[in-house]
Motif scaffolding. Structure first.
Motif, PDB file in Angstrom:
ATOM      1  N   ASN A  57      -9.068  -7.001  -7.916  1.00  0.00           N
ATOM      2  CA  ASN A  57      -9.060  -6.955  -6.447  1.00  0.00           C
ATOM      3  C   ASN A  57     -10.448  -7.216  -5.857  1.00  0.00           C
ATOM      4  OD1 ASN A  57      -6.329  -6.461  -6.285  1.00  0.00           O
ATOM      5  ND2 ASN A  57      -6.533  -4.245  -6.138  1.00  0.00           N
ATOM      6  N   MET A  91      -7.989  16.020   8.615  1.00  0.00           N
ATOM      7  CA  MET A  91      -7.565  14.802   7.912  1.00  0.00           C
ATOM      8  C   MET A  91      -7.557  15.008   6.393  1.00  0.00           C
ATOM      9  SD  MET A  91      -6.603  11.714   7.717  1.00  0.00           S
ATOM     10  CE  MET A  91      -6.821  10.741   9.215  1.00  0.00           C
ATOM     11  N   LYS A 109      -4.932  16.844   4.789  1.00  0.00           N
ATOM     12  CA  LYS A 109      -3.665  16.130   4.792  1.00  0.00           C
ATOM     13  C   LYS A 109      -3.678  15.066   3.683  1.00  0.00           C
ATOM     14  CE  LYS A 109      -1.289  13.588   8.334  1.00  0.00           C
ATOM     15  NZ  LYS A 109      -1.421  13.128   9.718  1.00  0.00           N
ATOM     16  N   VAL A 110      -4.799  14.381   3.571  1.00  0.00           N
ATOM     17  CA  VAL A 110      -4.848  13.248   2.650  1.00  0.00           C
ATOM     18  C   VAL A 110      -4.895  13.703   1.187  1.00  0.00           C
ATOM     19  CG1 VAL A 110      -6.247  11.294   1.882  1.00  0.00           C
ATOM     20  CG2 VAL A 110      -5.867  11.663   4.323  1.00  0.00           C
ATOM     21  N   TYR A 112       2.735   6.808   4.538  1.00  0.00           N
ATOM     22  CA  TYR A 112       1.372   6.449   4.923  1.00  0.00           C
ATOM     23  C   TYR A 112       0.460   7.645   4.743  1.00  0.00           C
ATOM     24  CZ  TYR A 112       3.141   2.249   7.157  1.00  0.00           C
ATOM     25  OH  TYR A 112       3.731   1.045   7.405  1.00  0.00           O
ATOM     26  N   LEU A 113      -0.692   7.425   4.128  1.00  0.00           N
ATOM     27  CA  LEU A 113      -1.671   8.506   4.022  1.00  0.00           C
ATOM     28  C   LEU A 113      -2.371   8.692   5.367  1.00  0.00           C
ATOM     29  CD1 LEU A 113      -3.244   7.946   0.517  1.00  0.00           C
ATOM     30  CD2 LEU A 113      -1.823   9.826   1.270  1.00  0.00           C
ATOM     31  N   HIS A 127       4.830  -8.204  -4.736  1.00  0.00           N
ATOM     32  CA  HIS A 127       4.032  -8.155  -5.967  1.00  0.00           C
ATOM     33  C   HIS A 127       3.563  -9.555  -6.371  1.00  0.00           C
ATOM     34  CE1 HIS A 127       5.111  -4.006  -6.409  1.00  0.00           C
ATOM     35  NE2 HIS A 127       6.391  -4.300  -6.386  1.00  0.00           N
ATOM     36  N   THR A 177       0.443 -10.312  -4.223  1.00  0.00           N
ATOM     37  CA  THR A 177      -0.812  -9.659  -4.638  1.00  0.00           C
ATOM     38  C   THR A 177      -1.267 -10.189  -5.986  1.00  0.00           C
ATOM     39  OG1 THR A 177       0.464  -7.754  -5.443  1.00  0.00           O
ATOM     40  CG2 THR A 177      -0.502  -7.584  -3.268  1.00  0.00           C
ATOM     41  N   HIS A 227      -4.837  -0.822  -6.499  1.00  0.00           N
ATOM     42  CA  HIS A 227      -3.783  -0.480  -5.542  1.00  0.00           C
ATOM     43  C   HIS A 227      -2.601   0.223  -6.194  1.00  0.00           C
ATOM     44  CE1 HIS A 227      -2.928  -4.507  -7.083  1.00  0.00           C
ATOM     45  NE2 HIS A 227      -1.666  -4.339  -6.770  1.00  0.00           N
ATOM     46  N   LYS A 228      -2.703   0.492  -7.497  1.00  0.00           N
ATOM     47  CA  LYS A 228      -1.585   1.138  -8.179  1.00  0.00           C
ATOM     48  C   LYS A 228      -2.073   2.424  -8.827  1.00  0.00           C
ATOM     49  CE  LYS A 228       1.589  -2.117  -7.713  1.00  0.00           C
ATOM     50  NZ  LYS A 228       2.736  -1.874  -6.831  1.00  0.00           N
ATOM     51  N   TYR A 240       0.656  -4.550  -1.057  1.00  0.00           N
ATOM     52  CA  TYR A 240       0.004  -3.971  -2.239  1.00  0.00           C
ATOM     53  C   TYR A 240       0.779  -2.796  -2.839  1.00  0.00           C
ATOM     54  CZ  TYR A 240      -4.051  -6.982  -2.114  1.00  0.00           C
ATOM     55  OH  TYR A 240      -4.858  -8.083  -2.194  1.00  0.00           O
ATOM     56  N   CYS A 241       1.382  -1.986  -1.992  1.00  0.00           N
ATOM     57  CA  CYS A 241       1.965  -0.729  -2.501  1.00  0.00           C
ATOM     58  C   CYS A 241       3.437  -0.570  -2.182  1.00  0.00           C
ATOM     59  CB  CYS A 241       1.207   0.463  -1.930  1.00  0.00           C
ATOM     60  SG  CYS A 241      -0.566   0.427  -2.246  1.00  0.00           S
ATOM     61  N   ARG A 248      -1.667  14.760  -0.408  1.00  0.00           N
ATOM     62  CA  ARG A 248      -0.777  13.607  -0.631  1.00  0.00           C
ATOM     63  C   ARG A 248      -1.248  12.778  -1.822  1.00  0.00           C
ATOM     64  NH1 ARG A 248       1.348  10.638   4.728  1.00  0.00           N
ATOM     65  NH2 ARG A 248       0.943  12.282   6.227  1.00  0.00           N
TER      66      ARG A 248
END
Lengths: 315, 315
Positions: free
Chosen positions: B187, B1, B4-5, A282-283, A221, A224, B215-216, A298-299, B8
């Motif tokens: 970012n 894909m 799946k994505v 992981y996506l 953190h 970033t 990223h959050k 980042y995550c 999530r």
């Protein structure tokens, strides 16, 4: 209380992958020893400082000069045998120490070759205050230098948001480490350190979470946040360049590691410190190693770290 | 894909306590439907937009105007029956839509009373580009206004880092929501929205994670980032006040909720949306409710949320 809090703090360091750290404890010897014990129990490497403060603080946080000095010496001697923890001289910052105390701390540091950590130029108000308190010193950095607390031994100067040009040159020449603590500086409305300017001048810059005022203990953190902060400075002054991801990573690993010796790199001759990163969520399945690292920066969090090595030992 | 994505992604919303959201999907109808399905399966409330984009994008991301319009209508009609998800007109932003396309989208929005979301004044370069592309409109905000995409229906304008004084006044008068997305703006090196200035002018300001560039996903991180950003602006311009914690919380709950109706508050007459927060790892046992909330805002994550209610139902 402290027997409860310090082990949890140390566990948070461990969980977040901070296997080596430089810590400002408090002025209290007893609790500082508890911190050392907690670090040893968890096999984490650290420089720990009993903080010195004999003026300009609430009454119950002020030590006498004699007690401050003698407890510092006692702490150094008691810690001497520790496998994981080393002492570091830790005047809180110039305004909270008399000149007499700082002279004695400088002497202890140099007589025993003990490194130093303190705060420097975190806010503009503080800089003006230091000027008033130490009118004979040329600038804030010189307040420490004049007390042998700057560069004679390995020295960490936290924050350094507002160093003058002259002080930047001095940091370079004296091989002092400036420690960038972006989250803390934002939370306290201090400002943002010109980190790329410091790097480009050849100054040693390390990265700190400063969990006294920063709210994130994981160094990912800090990385970033430092990048974001440098982007903000770039918006205001396009001539000031952005901190690259690879640089921020380098500062946090090899540059921070330098304070501990040959640490923070996988090059030959370095101690093997490592984190094994595997994001559980992981996506997208096929990420390159660099993308996996970026995702961690980042995550990531404790769940992304599945192994921790310190000096070749899994801990 | 995408099968799946999207589940999530929706699970990440749920885990992080974002029970209602406004989402830019993509230009692809099929995948946008998958997103809707995922949200319904998880019982999350959302406005979802099939993105419109018929110029100034990579070839494979450009639609014809006719396809863009007809797929938008199809999407709106298909979604009509959904219990949880509502459609929202989503031109990506002015540069990626021709005037013709925007006119047709404006008509769809107003004929069917469908709200609007898009980007506005995120970067200086974009503002100059919009000026070149739409020389007849008075300013960037007017580009949307001139196409009935600004204020006639509920309208979300994301980013708004660089609105002119005239456009701020316009946002207030047209009851448009400006959406502050601080992590994304940092970012992308865009800059920082003057959030307290907007609030003090009586403009409706909401908060966004913009996980396209932020990223959050947890809104607690958006709250703390927004506070940090306002502190940074305050350092540069002390006359601009800092965003209070309570305000940032208010923007993220009651103000964001306003877009969904009587949502985002525990007052009488409001739908009961709630998160139950219990941090698993308090360092200190006795925290006041406010301190517990603060700890969640700064250090919380999915593990701190032990219950989620949407419209009175535990989900």
């Amino acid at each position: 209380m402290l027997k409860k809090v310090y082990p949890r703090f140390v566990d948070a360091l461990y969980q977040n992958g901070t296997l080596r750290s430089c810590i400002f404890a408090t002025i209290h010897s007893e609790s500082t020893h508890e911190l050392v014990k907690a670090l040893e129990n968890k096999h984490l490497s650290a420089y720990v400082g009993k903080v010195n403060m004999n003026q300009n603080a609430p009454d119950k946080l002020i030590e006498t000069t004699d007690a401050s000095v003698s407890e510092t010496i006692d702490f150094i001697e008691a810690i001497g045998e520790s496998e994981y923890v080393k002492p570091i001289i830790t005047p809180r910052f110039a305004p909270s120490c008399t000149s007499d105390l700082m002279h004695q701390l400088g002497r202890i540091s140099n007589d025993r070759s003990i490194p130093i950590q303190t705060h420097l130029a975190e806010t503009k108000r503080e800089i003006n205050w230091v000027k008033e308190l130490f009118p004979d010193s040329k600038n804030y950095s010189y307040v420490y230098k004049d007390h042998q607390l700057y560069g004679e031994q390995k020295s960490l100067m936290a924050h350094t948001v507002y160093l003058s040009d002259e002080e930047l040159e001095m940091a370079k020449n004296e091989n002092v480490f400036l420690v960038h603590c972006p989250n803390s500086n934002l939370n306290l409305t201090s400002g943002v350190m010109p980190v790329t300017t410091c790097i480009d001048r050849g100054i040693q810059v390390g990265m700190g979470s400063d969990v006294g005022a920063g709210h994130k203990i994981g160094m990912n953190h800090t990385i970033t946040c430092a990048i974001q902060c440098s982007k903000m400075r770039h918006v205001l002054n396009p001539e000031e360049r952005i901190l690259k991801e690879s640089e921020a990573f380098y500062l946090t690993t090899k540059m921070n590691g330098r304070f501990f010796g040959k640490v923070g790199s996988f090059e030959e001759g370095y101690l093997f410190d490592a984190l094994i990163i595997k994001d559980p969520d992981y996506l997208i399945d096929e990420l390159t190693p660099l993308e996996q690292l970026q995702r961690f920066l980042y995550c990531g969090g404790p769940d992304s770290i599945i192994g921790r090595y310190l000096e070749g030992c899994r801990i």
